[in-house]
Enzyme design. Structure first.
Site, PDB file in Angstrom:
ATOM      1  N   CYS A 118       0.023   8.986  -3.028  1.00 51.47           N
ATOM      2  CA  CYS A 118       0.566   7.793  -3.260  1.00 51.47           C
ATOM      3  C   CYS A 118       0.607   7.050  -4.365  1.00 51.47           C
ATOM      4  O   CYS A 118       0.982   5.980  -4.519  1.00 51.47           O
ATOM      5  CB  CYS A 118      -0.013   6.990  -1.783  1.00 51.47           C
ATOM      6  SG  CYS A 118       0.694   7.297  -0.243  1.00 51.47           S
ATOM      7  N   TYR A 147      -1.457   0.467  -0.474  1.00 50.90           N
ATOM      8  CA  TYR A 147      -2.307   1.712  -0.234  1.00 50.90           C
ATOM      9  C   TYR A 147      -2.383   2.551  -1.762  1.00 50.90           C
ATOM     10  O   TYR A 147      -3.344   2.920  -2.231  1.00 50.90           O
ATOM     11  CB  TYR A 147      -1.979   2.663   0.781  1.00 50.90           C
ATOM     12  CG  TYR A 147      -2.717   4.038   1.089  1.00 50.90           C
ATOM     13  CD1 TYR A 147      -4.099   3.928   1.373  1.00 50.90           C
ATOM     14  CD2 TYR A 147      -2.266   5.210   0.611  1.00 50.90           C
ATOM     15  CE1 TYR A 147      -4.751   5.026   1.400  1.00 50.90           C
ATOM     16  CE2 TYR A 147      -3.065   6.244   0.866  1.00 50.90           C
ATOM     17  CZ  TYR A 147      -4.400   5.909   1.195  1.00 50.90           C
ATOM     18  OH  TYR A 147      -5.150   7.238   1.474  1.00 50.90           O
ATOM     19  N   LYS A 151      -5.375   2.957  -4.433  1.00 49.53           N
ATOM     20  CA  LYS A 151      -5.943   4.261  -5.007  1.00 49.53           C
ATOM     21  C   LYS A 151      -5.765   4.589  -6.610  1.00 49.53           C
ATOM     22  O   LYS A 151      -6.591   4.877  -7.331  1.00 49.53           O
ATOM     23  CB  LYS A 151      -5.186   5.385  -4.548  1.00 49.53           C
ATOM     24  CG  LYS A 151      -5.357   5.431  -2.916  1.00 49.53           C
ATOM     25  CD  LYS A 151      -6.878   5.838  -2.524  1.00 49.53           C
ATOM     26  CE  LYS A 151      -7.033   6.088  -1.348  1.00 49.53           C
ATOM     27  NZ  LYS A 151      -8.415   6.477  -0.835  1.00 49.53           N
TER      28      LYS A 151
END
Length: 197
Positions: A118, A147, A151
């Protein structure tokens, strides 16, 4: 050697702990926010703690005397979950940030961060015939909202803790992880598991 597995109560964390218990004599410390009864796998030969790794004091406590840290802890699930829980997913940045700070303080030797596909630029993933993604394809940044941004930011934190403080860090971008003992229903399952169900 002493290892900390943050997120040990999760799917990947549980399999990692199981691997080390079967293939190593190293001491393992396991931490997860879930109550132990809800861990994917429970082990007799480890120290297990149910606590919130978003809290700096917990990170300090868990990294004391530890040589290596595996950070697999985060609030996540399949695409349905991360699309509907963006703020909760982004709060996982506190886990990585506070673990890195605690590792610096407690002089941990190596740190592993589990990132995600992602983090890659979403525009590169709209073509079903793409030949594959490379590390540099995360930039220019356009990750999955919520999300993915967490990350990508956490990856940068790892990089800068290495550059500024010499903490040796490694990052892996996981894709669709599923298999035995994985989440089967409830909204956090991955697409292959949902299809099987």
């Amino acid at each position: 050697m002493k290892y900390l597995v943050a997120g040990a109560g999760g799917f990947i964390g549980g399999h990692l702990v199981n691997y080390y218990l079967q293939n190593s004599d190293n001491e393992l410390v396991c931490a997860d926010i879930k109550p132990e009864a809800n861990w994917f796998q429970i082990f007799d030969k480890t120290e297990q703690f149910s606590l919130d790794m978003q809290e700096y004091d917990n990170c300090l406590k868990m990294t004391e005397g530890v040589d290596y840290v595996f950070n697999l802890a985060c609030n996540m699930g399949g695409i349905g979950f991360i699309e509907n829980n963006k703020a909760d997913c982004m709060l996982s940045v506190l886990i990585n940030t506070n673990l890195l700070r605690a590792c610096k303080e407690n002089k941990v030797k190596k740190y592993f961060f589990s990132s995600s596909a992602c983090a890659y630029n979403k525009e590169l993933q709209t073509d079903p015939n793409i030949e594959g993604l490379r590390e540099q394809d995360a930039y220019p940044a356009m990750p999955e909202d919520g999300y993915g941004w967490e990350k990508l930011f956490s990856e940068r934190m790892c990089r800068h803790f290495y550059e500024d403080y010499g903490l040796e860090t490694r990052v892996a971008r996981f894709h669709n992880i599923y298999g035995p003992m994985g989440t089967f229903d409830g909204g956090r399952e991955k697409a292959p598991t949902a299809i099987c169900r």
